[in-house]
Design an enzyme around this catalytic site. Sequence first.
Site, PDB file in Angstrom:
ATOM      1  N   THR A   1       0.830  -1.209   0.000  1.00 42.06           N
ATOM      2  CA  THR A   1       0.000   0.000   0.000  1.00 42.06           C
ATOM      3  C   THR A   1       0.859   1.250   0.000  1.00 42.06           C
ATOM      4  O   THR A   1       0.616   2.197  -0.770  1.00 42.06           O
ATOM      5  CB  THR A   1      -0.921   0.004   1.236  1.00 42.06           C
ATOM      6  OG1 THR A   1      -1.812  -1.102   1.157  1.00 42.06           O
ATOM      7  CG2 THR A   1      -1.717   1.300   1.330  1.00 42.06           C
TER       8      THR A   1
ATOM      9  N   ASP B   1       1.551  -8.886  10.430  1.00 38.22           N
ATOM     10  CA  ASP B   1       2.882  -9.494  10.481  1.00 38.22           C
ATOM     11  C   ASP B   1       3.906  -8.622  11.202  1.00 38.22           C
ATOM     12  O   ASP B   1       4.991  -9.096  11.535  1.00 38.22           O
ATOM     13  CB  ASP B   1       3.396  -9.775   9.068  1.00 38.22           C
ATOM     14  CG  ASP B   1       2.635 -10.892   8.374  1.00 38.22           C
ATOM     15  OD1 ASP B   1       1.911 -11.624   9.067  1.00 38.22           O
ATOM     16  OD2 ASP B   1       2.763 -11.021   7.145  1.00 38.22           O
TER      17      ASP B   1
ATOM     18  N   ARG C   1       4.645 -14.238   6.439  1.00 39.14           N
ATOM     19  CA  ARG C   1       5.149 -14.601   5.112  1.00 39.14           C
ATOM     20  C   ARG C   1       6.671 -14.552   5.052  1.00 39.14           C
ATOM     21  O   ARG C   1       7.321 -15.479   4.585  1.00 39.14           O
ATOM     22  CB  ARG C   1       4.568 -13.665   4.046  1.00 39.14           C
ATOM     23  CG  ARG C   1       3.088 -13.857   3.784  1.00 39.14           C
ATOM     24  CD  ARG C   1       2.576 -12.825   2.779  1.00 39.14           C
ATOM     25  NE  ARG C   1       3.317 -12.874   1.521  1.00 39.14           N
ATOM     26  CZ  ARG C   1       3.066 -13.726   0.536  1.00 39.14           C
ATOM     27  NH1 ARG C   1       2.103 -14.617   0.662  1.00 39.14           N
ATOM     28  NH2 ARG C   1       3.772 -13.696  -0.572  1.00 39.14           N
TER      29      ARG C   1
ATOM     30  N   GLN D   1      -6.530 -15.043  12.460  1.00 41.97           N
ATOM     31  CA  GLN D   1      -5.637 -14.012  12.989  1.00 41.97           C
ATOM     32  C   GLN D   1      -5.985 -12.619  12.474  1.00 41.97           C
ATOM     33  O   GLN D   1      -5.564 -11.616  13.050  1.00 41.97           O
ATOM     34  CB  GLN D   1      -4.181 -14.351  12.627  1.00 41.97           C
ATOM     35  CG  GLN D   1      -3.694 -15.629  13.257  1.00 41.97           C
ATOM     36  CD  GLN D   1      -2.497 -16.206  12.534  1.00 41.97           C
ATOM     37  OE1 GLN D   1      -1.355 -15.958  12.884  1.00 41.97           O
ATOM     38  NE2 GLN D   1      -2.754 -17.009  11.506  1.00 41.97           N
TER      39      GLN D   1
END
Length: 356
Positions: A118, A140, A184, A280
């Site tokens: 973003t 994250d 990730r 989550q």
Amino acid sequence: MASKKQRIGVLTSGGDAPGLNAVIRAVVKSASGLGWEVIGIHDGFEGLLGTKSYRVLTNADVQGLLPRGGTILRTTNKGHFGPRRSDELSEADPYVRAVKAIEEMGLRALITIGGEGTQRIALELHKLGAPVIGVPKTIDNDLAGTDRTFGFDTALQVATDAIDRLHTTAASHNRVMVLEVMGRHTGWIALHAGLAGGADVILIPEIPFSIERVAEKVMARDQQGSSFSIIVVAEGARPRGGSEMYIAEGRLGGIGHWVGEQLEKLTAKEVRVVVLGHLQRGGSPSPYDRLLSTRYGAAAVQAAARGIYGEMVALRGQDIVTVPLAEACGHLNRVRPHSDLVLCARSLGIAFGDEL
């Protein structure tokens, strides 16, 4: 003659996270206090390309939003805003079209709430002259330029609660429980939740692991009289010499089940795997995330009032500051393998699968 009312825009982009609505609420209430009008743009940056993809947000629209998960503006992490291939200004360029839409709406600022992707888009829009202000969001906690992103604390709470619940069933059946959490490219959720929940093994992307070392930890616990083990693994964790695992094109996942299958072969113990996934992301934000989101939203409006553009609000220590958008793009906030948190975990006997 009355002066024209000042107007700012706000959008949410990327994956959803607890606290998005709290930011929107703070933006609207802070702007209202200045006598400004707030335009809520639907479906992230895609809303800048459509017709009637926005609406005026009033205090009445944000009433009751503080504890509500998701985003009333909706969001998307797909669309037309990929990396710009050329500096040429074409009317077909979605970035050029977006800047034109911002100008036509008469926005003195556009507040972009999202993660690294973003803020990368926001930076490109700013280079084309758009008055953008970023707000950092990701469960994250991997966004550079800020000490903390909203959404992380709530995800951590969900993951820790899952570990607490898995402890009782693991102990009752002498099982190995593998919990796969999001992360990730970074292991912040796995590391924090693993420590907070008393895990025996934590596997994160920053520390490639040996499945044999993990199996040795499980068997060592057996020999010490602890017949169950809790293993927390980030979705982006990878075995030493291996690569990340995907369940579909572009979608990380599967590492938890791989670890479980390998451990059953190496230890002959019963293993169960739980993948938390989007649990989550959903639900009501924690008190900390509500507070941080509110502070970020108010600070973004204050930045607009001071004419500070091309920056992102950020937490540094105890204070909310602004940093250049470029600081949030191009690299991630990763767990340092020799950080205090990792050393703390090791001192408690928690294994990372890299032990000699």
